[in-house]
Each structure stands twice: as structure tokens, then as C-alpha cells.
Design a protein around this motif. Structure first.
Motif, PDB file in Angstrom:
ATOM      1  N   LYS A 293       0.901  -0.793   0.312  1.00 14.73           N
ATOM      2  CA  LYS A 293      -0.134   0.157  -0.292  1.00 14.73           C
ATOM      3  C   LYS A 293       1.090   0.958   0.253  1.00 14.73           C
ATOM      4  O   LYS A 293       1.608   1.295   0.175  1.00 14.73           O
TER       5      LYS A 293
ATOM      6  N   TYR B 256       1.780   5.122   0.914  1.00 14.91           N
ATOM      7  CA  TYR B 256       1.057   5.939   1.642  1.00 14.91           C
ATOM      8  C   TYR B 256       1.433   7.554   0.864  1.00 14.91           C
ATOM      9  O   TYR B 256       0.298   8.190   0.816  1.00 14.91           O
TER      10      TYR B 256
ATOM     11  N   LYS C 220      -2.699   3.918  14.599  1.00 15.59           N
ATOM     12  CA  LYS C 220      -3.734   4.269  13.054  1.00 15.59           C
ATOM     13  C   LYS C 220      -2.237   3.342  12.705  1.00 15.59           C
ATOM     14  O   LYS C 220      -2.838   2.441  11.501  1.00 15.59           O
TER      15      LYS C 220
ATOM     16  N   GLU D  41      -1.811  -0.007  13.215  1.00 14.28           N
ATOM     17  CA  GLU D  41      -2.779  -1.341  12.740  1.00 14.28           C
ATOM     18  C   GLU D  41      -2.692  -1.143  11.417  1.00 14.28           C
ATOM     19  O   GLU D  41      -2.851  -2.520  10.832  1.00 14.28           O
ATOM     20  N   THR D  42      -2.293  -0.569  10.087  1.00  6.69           N
ATOM     21  CA  THR D  42      -2.351  -0.287   8.843  1.00  6.69           C
ATOM     22  C   THR D  42      -1.724  -1.145   8.083  1.00  6.69           C
ATOM     23  O   THR D  42      -1.620  -2.592   7.619  1.00  6.69           O
ATOM     24  N   THR D  43      -0.074  -1.047   9.032  1.00  8.09           N
ATOM     25  CA  THR D  43       0.917  -2.065   9.022  1.00  8.09           C
ATOM     26  C   THR D  43       1.065  -3.336   9.043  1.00  8.09           C
ATOM     27  O   THR D  43       2.108  -4.369   9.029  1.00  8.09           O
TER      28      THR D  43
END
Length: 722
Positions: free
Chosen positions: A260, A262, A352, A355-357
Motif C-alpha cells: 500500500k 502512503y 493507526k 494497525e495498518t502495517t
């Protein structure tokens, strides 16, 4: 002027920007936090393509189109005279094309690529250039290089080549190549635990293990929209957040492990971006040439970076880094509790990203810290609930971390908690199998090291070969196998050398005994008419069978017996008045008895030798009266006495040879006898009569030899015997 390169100092307090100014490079030394310029200096006629700072001190390496330069910026300050700054350039070298450069963390050296070679120099005078690696036949020009943390493994890429070459340069050993990519590899860097992240020209990333040679690659959802060719790769946070640059167009993309993206940032050139050593800062120059400084939420903690600096001996850099740390660090370990609202906001932002990673352990830790500051925080509670629902993922991550720390038993115990119904069960089973293999390999390596320690080289080689059959890339096994085979070879050479040496010494000893056989045998032979000799002892027969190898005690006894017999002969000849005749006869009888005992099968030669030594000591203690005065006799009587003396002093008997002996036999017998009675041999004795008798015997032997060695005189002497 466009920015072409950027570099942070290792303490993250200063930054250098390279600006293209015609054919020159204008270098600006700035403070990171304020952006203020401290000093400017130039690299004339050498447009910069890359800047790198040393880990331990403020040494700047500049790679340009025409030269490589090394600048010492330790003493450069705002008040420094610009005309004097050029003296800070302490080394330079002409090159044909821009080089890739890196400072060594373990040694104080600068390394760079030059054609097919990797070279290095010490960072302090004298700057003696040395080769680290030279390309093999058929190799291309080097594109990039990277050492692992221990600087044992070197990864190399060649221009236009899709493979990554691995080798151990200090052992001159080439390892199997990594074929992770289908397009030319442009950049890479090592993580801990043999992990290598690489980037190819078409922006494909690979997370690989250099031992297993297995890789994983994120699935890029934006693959169709990717433009340009990849140039450089940077690490921001572990292996989870990365940054890479492209050319045509010049862009910087920040993405996470799962692919993803950023952020996408525009650049003035592909070199107009740099990530600080901890990943805390990202500095860029955009297409309008505006310099911007970004701060990353996730980065290496201050404690870990300080440990790393101290580990490599960069204490001064560690001090400077600690002095410039902000009051509120992003790391939860660096939290300043004075401003709870600001800290809470930072923690929530970090949560945040974690959690995203899918950094579950980091997310769990951040959520708990948030609840300490704000027990009702809904975000933290929701995260902990999701973590509970995703308990298997958390267990898997904890287990992987334990495996990295080589705590295999604890990791396997965690993996077994994942139920068979869980979608993560296959991963857990694979990790258990991998842990079992690692445990078996570790035990086998330990066993091999023990076998090497006790000298069982062959056994160690068998164990190590079995390890390499299952894990061909195991570096430790290869090193031990090489050491074992080398040591085994040299140990065999050493054993062979000692064996040959023993054989030579034994052969020399046997040859010496063979050459001295007659001299040694003469101890057992003497004339029958001598008062005391071995031949007068009926129990001694040298013609009988004797052991092939006499014992040391027997040799000492034989030598003492010979000396005692000769000493008794001297004493009997010295006893002119006959005052010790009875005692000497007793001594002669005692010697015969001892000689007879020596002939017995179970003779105690040590005890018999002691008895002989006592006898000889007693003989030494005898005292004799002076030689009686010669009375005047008539000349007729003198002739008769002389003739009688000749009959008594038979020269053949005196020399211990037969009357038919040849000249060589007479010469050999004389030399053997004269060695025993020569006056020089008895100079140290404490008894005067021994010296006198030895001199007399020496004269008699010489006279006998002179007579018998001449043919005419021998014939005349033989006529007198008849």
C-alpha cells in the motif's frame, strides 16, 4: 539551483544539500531543525550525484561525475573563513563514472564501486587504496553493493543484471546467487537475521532470506499506474515502511510491507531525497526546488539507535544524537509526560499506522499506553478488541519474534496454540517445521564444534556435510567444514612428518650401533692371559644367543663390568710389593661370581651393577707404596731380565689380538685400548697411582703398536717369541 543529492549526519543534527551550479557543485551545510545555513563550499567542475556521511564522525563522501571526494567537516562552523574550507577536502580520486559509496560500520573505511571492482581506503591518512573484490571473467560493471551487519556477506549487483551475487570476500568464497527478480536490480539493503530487501528497475520489491533463498513480494494494486524507472531504496521503519525513488518522472513513493502506497512526492531529481539514519526525518526537494522536511510516525527508537552507535564505537555521535533529541519523541519509550494531550495524539497516530502495517505487537503496546493516559479511549479499546479477535495473528507475530531471538521452544509452544480451524494454521505448521530444522541444525553445529575441539576432524566433516545437504546456504557450516578439512589435512601432514622423523632417528640409531658393533663387542673380549677380563669368566660367552634389544640396565651393567675389570688390571699392575694381592684376588673372584649371575635368565642387572660400583669404589680407595728402587745388576743379568720381561709382556696379548692378526686388526685394537688407558682420560681421578698406571699402560701399548705395525720390526719381535 536544482538539488542533486542530500545527506544527513549520523547524529541527525545537520544535513548537506548538493546544488547543481553550472559545472560545479554548491554544498550547503544546514541545521536540520531550523533549516538555517551554517556554511557553503564548492566542489569545482564535479557535479555531485551522491552524498554519504560517516557513522562515527562528520566525514562527508561526495560522488560526482568526475571525482570522488572526502571532506572533513568536524571543524566547519558559521564563522569559518570560506577560503579555508577547501582545505577540509582531505582526499580525492578521478573516476570515469559516478560511483556508489558507503562507509563501513565495523572498520574506519570508505568503500566505492569502480568498474568491475569494489575498492576501499582508510578514512584517515595514509589513504592507501585496496581492492575488496574484483569481478570474475564475464562480469559486468558493478551497479551497487551492500554488506550485512557483521560484514561477512557481501551482496553485489551488476548493471543490467537481474541476479544478486552473494560472496564472502575475506574468504574469497562465492555463494549461490539470488534470482528474486526478472528485471535488473538497482538497489538493496540488509536487515537483521539474513534478510535482504531488494528493488528492481520496474519498481518490484522482494523480501528475501539469503540462507533459504526464499522471497516474498507484496501484491501492488497500483502496478498499472506505475511510471518511471526505480533508482534508490531507503528504509524508514524496519521492513514495514520503505521509500524508493524513480526517474522520468522523478518521484518518491512511501509504501508499507503489503504494497500500500502512503505518499507520492514530486522531486527535482531522483537524488533529491534522503531518509535520516533512524527513519525519523525525510527531506526532499520538489519540482519547484523547495526543500521540505517530513517527520515519520514510525521509526527506529532512540534507545535502539544509541545502542547501535555505542556498539560500533561511535560514542561522540551518540552524545550529539542524544543532545539534539526533541522533547517529545515519537517512540513510546521516549514519551515526555509533561504534555499529555500532545503525547496522546502522537500515540493515536502511531496506533493507526501500526494497525495498518499489521504490527500487532506494536499496536498492542501503543493501545495499552494510550489507556494509561486515557482509560476511556475508544480507539485503544477497539484496537485491543480487534487484537483479541485476531489472537492467532498476534500469536504468530510473537512466535516469529521469538524465532528471531532463537527462543525455539517458546516459539513452538506459541504456534501450537493456533487451532487447526484457523486460517493461520498452515503458516504456524510451516514455522514449527522451520524451527525444528533450525534446532536440529544448531544441535548438529554444536556437535560438530565439539568433535573439532577433541580432534575428531573426520566425524565433524561428516556432520557438517549432512547439514549442508539439508541447508546448502548455511554459512557457519561451510566455515566449520572448511576449517575441519584444512586442520585434518595439516594434522595428517604433521603425523606423517613425525612418523618419518621417528623412522629416520631409529634408522640412524641402528646404523650407529652397526658401525660401533666391534667397539661395543670388545667389552666382552680380552686376552686369556690378562689377570681380569671377560674371557676369563667361564659363565660369559658372547657367542651365545642374546636378546636382540638389551635393556638399559643390562647396558649399564656391561659398561660397569668392563670398567671394573680394567680398573682391577691397573691395580694389580700397580701393586709392586704385593701388599694387596689377597684382596685383589678376592675382588677378581667376586667379579667372576657377579658375571656368572648376569648370565642367568632372570638376572637383576640393576642390583649387580650396584655391587660392581661398590667394588670399583673400594678399588679406588686402595693405597699403594712407591715403586721399589732398582738394584744394580750385571749386564748379563739385565739381558736375561729383559728377555723375561719380553716373554711376560707379550705385545699381542697386550693389544688383545692373535699373533696372526692383520695390520688393520692391530691398528683397531690399539686405538680401542689407548682410548681406555690414555692419561688424559684419568686426569680427574683423585688417586695418583691410577694416573701413573694409566700412563705406564699407554706407553706399553704405544710401544707394542709401533713394533707390530712395522713389518721388519714385527718379524724381529716374532723371532724373539719363538
Amino acid at each position: 539551483d536544482p538539488v542533486t543529492a542530500i545527506a544527513f549526519t549520523a547524529d541527525e543534527a545537520l544535513v548537506v544539500l548538493a546544488l547543481e551550479e553550472g559545472e560545479d557543485s554548491l554544498l550547503e551545510l544546514r541545521e536540520v531543525n531550523s533549516g538555517k545555513v551554517i556554511q557553503r563550499f564548492r566542489s569545482p567542475d564535479n557535479p555531485a550525484t551522491e552524498l554519504v556521511f560517516d557513522f562515527r564522525q562528520r566525514l562527508l563522501a561526495l560522488s560526482g561525475l568526475k571525482r570522488i571526494e572526502l571532506w572533513d567537516l568536524e571543524s566547519v562552523e558559521t564563522e569559518t573563513d570560506p577560503s579555508m574550507i577547501s582545505q577540509s577536502r582531505i582526499w580525492q580520486k578521478e573516476v570515469k563514472s559516478p560511483a556508489k559509496m558507503k562507509f563501513s560500520h565495523k572498520t574506519a573505511k570508505l568503500r566505492w564501486t569502480e568498474g568491475m571492482e569494489l575498492k576501499e581506503i582508510p578514512i584517515r591518512p595514509p589513504f592507501i587504496e585496496a581492492e575488496v573484490w574484483t569481478g570474475l571473467e564475464g562480469s559486468k560493471e558493478l551497479e551497487n553493493f551492500q554488506f550485512d551487519a557483521a560484514e561477512k556477506i557481501l551482496a553485489l549487483t551488476e548493471k543490467g543484471n537481474t541476479q544478486i551475487r552473494l560472496l564472502q570476500p575475506w574468504q574469497n568464497q562465492v555463494l549461490p546467487k539470488l534470482d528474486y527478480h526478472h528485471f535488473p536490480v538497482v538497489d538493496m539493503f540488509f536487515l537483521e537475521k539474513d534478510q535482504l530487501i531488494s528493488l528492481d528497475r520496474e519498481q518490484n520489491l522482494a523480501w528475501g532470506n539469503i540462507k533459504t533463498r526464499i522471497k516474498s513480494s507484496p501484491r501492488r494494486k497500483d502496478v498499472d499506474s506505475l511510471e518511471g524507472q526505480a533508482q534508490k531504496l531507503f528504509q524508514i521503519y524496519k521492513d514495514q515502511v520503505l521509500l524508493y525513488t524513480t526517474s522520468n518522472p522523478d518521484r518518491a513513493r512511501i509504501l508499507e510491507r503489503n504494497g500500500k502506497v502512503y505518499h507520492t512526492l514530486s522531486l527535482s531529481s531522483s537524488g533529491a531525497v534522503k531518509v535520516s539514519p533512524t527513519g525519523r526525518y525525510v527531506m526532499t526537494a520538489d519540482e519547484d526546488n523547495r526543500v521540505q522536511l517530513f517527520q515519520s510516525v514510525l521509526h527506529q527508537s532512540s534507545e535502539d539507535y544509541l545502542k547501535k552507535l555505542n556498539h560500533y564505537g561511535a560514542e561522540e555521535t551518540a552524545r550529539r544524537f542524544q543532545n539534539q533529541l526533541p522533547e517529545n519523541s515519537v517512540s513510546s519509550k521516549d514519551i515526555s509526560w509533561k504534555d499529555e494531550n500532545k503525547t496522546l495524539k502522537i500515540l493515536e497516530e502511531s496506533l493507526k499506522v501500526a494497525e495498518t502495517t499489521q504490527q500487532w505487537l506494536e499496536a498492542e503496546s501503543l493501545a495499552k499506553e494510550i489507556l494509561i493516559l486515557d482509560p476511556k479511549n475508544s480507539q485503544a479499546k477497539a484496537t485491543l478488541k480487534r487484537l483479541k479477535d485476531n489472537q492467532d495473528g498476534l500469536i504468530l507475530e510473537k512466535g516469529i519474534k521469538l524465532l528471531e531471538e532463537k527462543q525455539y521452544a517458546e516459539a513452538i509452544s506459541l504456534f501450537k496454540k493456533i487451532s487447526q480451524d484457523s486460517p493461520m494454521h498452515p503458516d504456524a505448521r510451516n514455522l514449527i517445521a522451520s524451527a525444528d530444522r533450525d534446532v536440529q541444525t544448531a544441535l548438529s553445529l554444536k556437535n560438530a564444534e565439539e568433535q573439532i575441539r577433541i580432534g575428531n576432524w573426520e566425524g565433524a566433516s561428516i556432520i557438517l556435510q549432512q547439514i549442508l545437504e539439508n541447508d546448502p546456504a548455511n554459512i557457519r557450516a561451510k566455515q566449520l567444514l572448511e576449517d575441519a578439512e584444512s586442520t585434518y589435512f595439516w594434522s595428517r601432514i604433521e603425523n606423517t612428518f613425525y612418523l618419518v622423523l621417528i623412522i629416520l632417528l631409529a634408522s640412524a640409531g641402528l646404523w650407529w650401533l652397526y658401525r660401533k658393533r666391534q667397539q661395543l663387542g670388545s667389552v666382552f673380549f680380552n686376552n686369556n692371559e690378562e689377570p681380569v677380563s671377560l674371557k676369563t669368566f667361564p659363565n660369559v660367552n658372547l657367542k651365545e644367543e642374546t636378546p636382540d634389544t638389551p635393556s638399559p640396565d643390562e647396558n649399564r651393567f656391561t659398561e660397569t663390568l668392563s670398567k671394573t675389570s680394567e680398573f682391577l688390571n691397573l691395580a694389580k699392575k700397580r701393586d709392586f710389593s704385593g701388599e694387596h694381592a689377597t684382596r685383589l684376588m678376592d675382588f677378581e673372584a667376586e667379579i667372576k661370581i657377579i658375571s656368572g649371575k648376569a648370565h642367568e635368565p632372570d638376572a637383576d642387572f640393576k642390583r649387580l651393577n650396584t655391587q660392581l660400583m661398590v667394588l670399583m669404589q673400594t678399588l679406588r680407595g686402595l693405597k699403594f707404596k712407591g715403586r721399589p728402587q732398582q738394584q744394580k745388576q750385571k749386564s748379563g743379568n739385565k739381558k736375561k731380565e729383559s728377555k723375561a720381561d719380553q716373554q711376560k709382556e707379550n705385545y699381542y696379548q697386550l693389544l688383545g689380538v692373535k699373533p696372526s692378526a692383520s695390520e688393520s686388526e692391530i691398528r683397531k685394537a690399539y686405538h680401542q685400548k689407548i682410548k681406555e688407558y690414555h692419561p688424559d682420560k684419568h686426569q680427574t681421578t683423585e688417586f695418583e697411582w691410577v694416573r701413573e698406571q694409566a700412563a705406564s699402560m699407554s706407553q706399553d701399548l704405544t710401544k707394542a703398536y709401533e713394533t707390530l705395525s712395522d713389518r721388519s720390526s714385527r718379524e724381529r719381535y716374532d723371532a724373539t717369541l719363538i
